[in-house]
Motif scaffolding. Sequence first.
Motif, short mmCIF file in Angstrom:
data_model
loop_
_atom_site.label_atom_id
_atom_site.label_comp_id
_atom_site.label_asym_id
_atom_site.label_seq_id
_atom_site.Cartn_x
_atom_site.Cartn_y
_atom_site.Cartn_z
N GLU A 169 -6.40 25.68 26.70
CA GLU A 169 -7.52 25.09 27.42
C GLU A 169 -8.86 25.60 26.85
O GLU A 169 -9.81 24.84 26.69
CB GLU A 169 -7.45 25.42 28.91
CG GLU A 169 -6.31 24.74 29.65
CD GLU A 169 -5.03 25.54 29.63
OE1 GLU A 169 -4.15 25.25 30.45
OE2 GLU A 169 -4.91 26.46 28.79
N SER A 216 -11.44 23.55 23.92
CA SER A 216 -12.86 23.39 24.25
C SER A 216 -13.75 23.93 23.13
O SER A 216 -14.76 23.31 22.77
CB SER A 216 -13.18 24.11 25.56
OG SER A 216 -12.47 23.53 26.63
N TYR A 271 -13.38 21.56 20.04
CA TYR A 271 -14.08 20.29 20.23
C TYR A 271 -15.57 20.46 19.94
O TYR A 271 -16.20 19.62 19.28
CB TYR A 271 -13.87 19.77 21.65
CG TYR A 271 -14.51 18.43 21.88
CD1 TYR A 271 -13.84 17.25 21.53
CD2 TYR A 271 -15.79 18.32 22.44
CE1 TYR A 271 -14.44 16.02 21.73
CE2 TYR A 271 -16.39 17.09 22.63
CZ TYR A 271 -15.70 15.93 22.28
OH TYR A 271 -16.30 14.71 22.47
N ARG A 272 -16.13 21.55 20.40
CA ARG A 272 -17.55 21.79 20.18
C ARG A 272 -17.83 22.11 18.71
O ARG A 272 -18.85 21.67 18.16
CB ARG A 272 -18.04 22.93 21.08
CG ARG A 272 -18.05 22.56 22.55
CD ARG A 272 -18.35 23.76 23.45
NE ARG A 272 -18.37 23.40 24.85
CZ ARG A 272 -19.40 22.89 25.51
NH1 ARG A 272 -20.55 22.70 24.86
NH2 ARG A 272 -19.32 22.57 26.77
#
Length: 523
Positions: A452, A456, A459-460
Amino acid sequence: MKVSLAQLNYTIGDFEANSAKIIEAIKRAENDGAKLVVFTEMALSGAPAYDLLGNRLFLEKCDETLENIAQYCNNITALIGTPYKYNNETISTVAIVRNGRVEKYIGKKKVNNRHEAAFIAASEGCEFIDVDGHKIAVVLGEDVLTENEYGVKAELIINCYKSIYSRGIVERRHQYFSGKAFELGKTLILTNLVGGNTEAIYDGNSTVYNSRGELILMMKPFEEDFVTFDPFAHNEPIEFPEQNKTHNVYRAIKLGLSDYFRKNGFKKACIGLSGGIDSAVVVALCAETLGAENVHAILMPSQYSSDHSINDSVALANNLGIQYDIVPITDIFNTVRQTMAPIFAGRKEDLTEENMQSRIRGLLLMSYSNKFGAVIINTSNKSEAAVGYGTMYGDTIGAISLMGDLYKMEVYDLARYINRNKEIIPREIIDKEPSAELRPDQKDSDSLPVYEVLDSILYRLIEQNQSIEEIAEVGFDQEEVARVARMVQRNEYKRNQFCPVLKLSTQAFYKDRQMPITAKYQF
């Protein structure tokens, strides 16, 4: 005036099949009473054709095929996308075909995609044609978004397009083109390609907007479609359909996989089934797409594999109705260790021995592939590919990757979607903690942040191109972000040796995001 829109699935360079589809659509349009039939950008050649667009014989074949199609256009006007040699450069055009001949070509002006720009030159852009007394502006690609003056002169705007699927693209296209139709105050037709060609998936979803920017027609997603309508009649607005991200990804993968096999003449697939979520989702997608009779799973447990992983894999194979074999690798693994023992003398076991197991499994899969002519489907995901959590020549093998552009948590979303009506993937596979089972009690979280958090951060870093500092500012631990960024950077060499990956995001590795292997730049 009736207009027919043909949203068809073409094969790159299969001029006979592509021509047959186009001719059939022309005849159907005539039977429907249409005065104009509209195809997509690069309909005749198929896309993306890459360096074939610079091949003289390929372009001559496009011209020859188009001339043959023209004889079917005596009582109708056809707009057919095709590459064309102009001033010693290849341009993307729409051919205006009527009265039994190719009347002229309208070229694309805005060539802003960096991959397309390597093969296509810019042309003059929008031109006008008259059909049944109506003045129509014809444009290609994103020319419609950058030009305005033609909207004043035309009664109708037709945009021939080829938009590769990525998450959210359907919604973005709707926003762009509905806004443009409203801005110009004219009915706008957008025809889009559909079908898969290696990593590229075209999603269809051709649309028509009225002069108020309202959606009045939307063609089928991820499949061929044909419709005839009157753009000058009163057409009631329809609701833009809700877009479910996971459902769209599911359909995109199935289309990409199906066309990869069909267009290459492949029949059988083989997958290494580990008991983990990634291979479970891949084998389920293959069985649904290719048919259970065309999918073979190989379970290759080692001494570290848990009984529940084997049992879960068998349960999944039985749920899908696919054939499987259990091929233990313990003896092979011990033989390799013993063979290398004199060379490794005095050194402790480490990642080397873990990678041996993965490469043994790769060897067995390749052996099955060679003997039975089955195509190996890769089971890696984008999270693993990003940080190098995969063994080269082991679990990175395969002819094509279905999920190499999906983050780990998206894989779980896909698993739950596959189980939407009944349990196909055993609940135990979805619920258990991820592990490669290469040593006793191993967990992915031993080496990586929990997925998780990892997803994140990735993705950034990748999709949003943010720096370490920018990511840390929103609450992530800066040292952990820096560690992930280093893993992404130092594993570029692995990704450069990876198989083709179905493009599902806006920043697919290699195609959209290209980084030098030797760079010392820190994110």
